[in-house]
Scaffold this motif. Structure first.
Motif, PDB file in Angstrom:
ATOM      1  N   ARG A  15       0.839  -1.211   0.000  1.00  0.00           N
ATOM      2  CA  ARG A  15       0.000   0.000   0.000  1.00  0.00           C
ATOM      3  C   ARG A  15       0.876   1.266   0.000  1.00  0.00           C
ATOM      4  NH1 ARG A  15      -2.474  -3.024   3.865  1.00  0.00           N
ATOM      5  NH2 ARG A  15      -0.785  -2.239   5.129  1.00  0.00           N
ATOM      6  N   THR A  16       1.781   1.331   0.996  1.00  0.00           N
ATOM      7  CA  THR A  16       2.592   2.541   1.158  1.00  0.00           C
ATOM      8  C   THR A  16       3.484   2.758  -0.064  1.00  0.00           C
ATOM      9  OG1 THR A  16       2.550   2.214   3.545  1.00  0.00           O
ATOM     10  CG2 THR A  16       4.270   3.658   2.691  1.00  0.00           C
ATOM     11  N   ASP A  39      -1.845   6.027   8.232  1.00  0.00           N
ATOM     12  CA  ASP A  39      -1.450   4.820   8.961  1.00  0.00           C
ATOM     13  C   ASP A  39      -0.670   5.249  10.205  1.00  0.00           C
ATOM     14  OD1 ASP A  39      -0.356   2.501   9.943  1.00  0.00           O
ATOM     15  OD2 ASP A  39       0.414   1.789   8.028  1.00  0.00           O
ATOM     16  N   SER A  43       4.731   5.077   8.029  1.00  0.00           N
ATOM     17  CA  SER A  43       5.841   4.651   7.161  1.00  0.00           C
ATOM     18  C   SER A  43       6.030   5.593   5.975  1.00  0.00           C
ATOM     19  CB  SER A  43       5.591   3.253   6.576  1.00  0.00           C
ATOM     20  OG  SER A  43       5.087   2.391   7.518  1.00  0.00           O
ATOM     21  N   ASP A 131      -3.001   6.672   2.217  1.00  0.00           N
ATOM     22  CA  ASP A 131      -2.383   5.400   2.632  1.00  0.00           C
ATOM     23  C   ASP A 131      -3.044   4.956   3.946  1.00  0.00           C
ATOM     24  OD1 ASP A 131      -0.697   3.241   2.721  1.00  0.00           O
ATOM     25  OD2 ASP A 131       0.930   4.333   3.707  1.00  0.00           O
TER      26      ASP A 131
HETATM   27 MG   LIG Z   1       2.121   0.732   4.886  1.00  0.00          MG
END
Ligand SMILES: [Mg+2]
Ligand SMILES: Nc1ncnc2c1ncn2[C@@H]1O[C@H](COP(=O)(O)OP(=O)(O)O)[C@@H](O)[C@H]1O
Length: 268
Positions: A15-16, A39, A43, A131
């Protein structure tokens, strides 16, 4: 100015990375992109600004301020990044406290805070990418409430396919409160074309999902990892690499799918 959430309840599915590299490719194509780090692991923010910078920030200068209902002007928590055209709403570990497992029971103001903050700035951007954490808890719920579309990144592995039912149920739950939310597509990530098991899963995945699957897929490549190490998307780290080409193609497919969705909504 569509808002797109990147969701999956499984960790480590890309995802990130997809948010980061896709933003670079979209900016390369002249778009103004806002990344929202929703998140609590933060990250994305740490990959862009470094761990120390993110750790030392006052929570009120991050998305934690949004969840604490403290931020009257979201422009105060949005920062330019080293990539021209990409801004970031910085994430925070302080959001952990708000990420409850039963989002539908949470206070309505809390669920809607992210959407309200994004609504205030959405006209400044061509695209907003959110994200999300590896849970279908409050933060993901809030992101989907704020979004027009979603992308579900997944690896061609059994454990990822098993998560799909939960993800689909969750999308249906949010749709009760956000009728404009549409699936942009499932996206295969970290595909190793040399592995026969990946080939097998990819065939199954495409047979089941048909047009709901992105044509493009993200291969496993060291360039993706190396570019994050220096805080840049691959489009700006190695613009001529195969990895950068994949992300440019993905950016075009995102545009194409958004246009198709807009046309379908217009016709409805
Ligand atoms: Mg992530
Ligand atoms: N296409 C790729 N090729 C190689 N490594 C990747 C790729 N995509 C992600 N990774 C690595 O896999 C790990 C998990 O990716 P990440 O984007 O953080 O997933 P998520 O946000 O879903 O938890 C990270 O270490 C990242 O650098």
């Amino acid at each position: 100015m569509p808002v797109i959430a990147m969701i999956n309840q499984k960790g480590g599915v890309g995802r990130t990375s997809t948010c980061h590299h896709l933003a670079g490719a979209l900016a390369d194509a002249g778009r103004r992109v806002l990344l929202v780090d929703n998140d609590p692991q933060a990250s994305l923010s740490q990959g862009i600004f470094g761990c120390d910078v993110v750790r030392d920030l006052d929570p009120r200068q991050t998305i934690a301020g949004v969840y604490r209902l403290e931020i009257p002007d979201p422009r105060r928590i949005i920062h330019h990044t080293c990539v021209n055209g990409v801004d970031l709403l910085i994430g925070s570990k302080h959001v952990h406290a708000f990420n409850q497992p039963t989002p539908q029971e949470a206070d309505r103001k809390l669920r809607g805070a992210l959407g309200e903050a994004i609504a205030e700035v959405r006209d400044l951007y061509d695209l907003i990418l959110i994200d999300c954490p590896p849970t279908l808890f409050l933060c993901t719920y809030a992101a989907l409430l704020a979004s027009d579309a979603l992308i579900v990144p997944m690896q061609p592995e059994l454990y990822c396919v098993q998560e799909m039912v939960d993800v689909e149920d969750f999308i249906d739950l949010v749709r009760l409160h956000n009728g404009r939310l549409a699936l942009l597509g499932y996206l295969l990530t970290m595909v190793n074309p040399l592995l026969s098991i990946h080939k097998l899963w990819e065939r199954k995945f495409r047979a089941v999902l048909g047009g709901d699957a992105f044509r493009g897929r993200i291969p496993v490549a060291t360039d993706f990892k190396e570019s994050i190490l220096i805080g840049k998307p691959v489009s700006h780290y190695k613009p001529r690499s195969a990895a950068a080409k994949v992300m440019r193609e993905l950016a075009s497919e995102v545009d194409e799918r958004l246009e198709r969705q807009a046309a379908a909504k217009g016709a409805a």
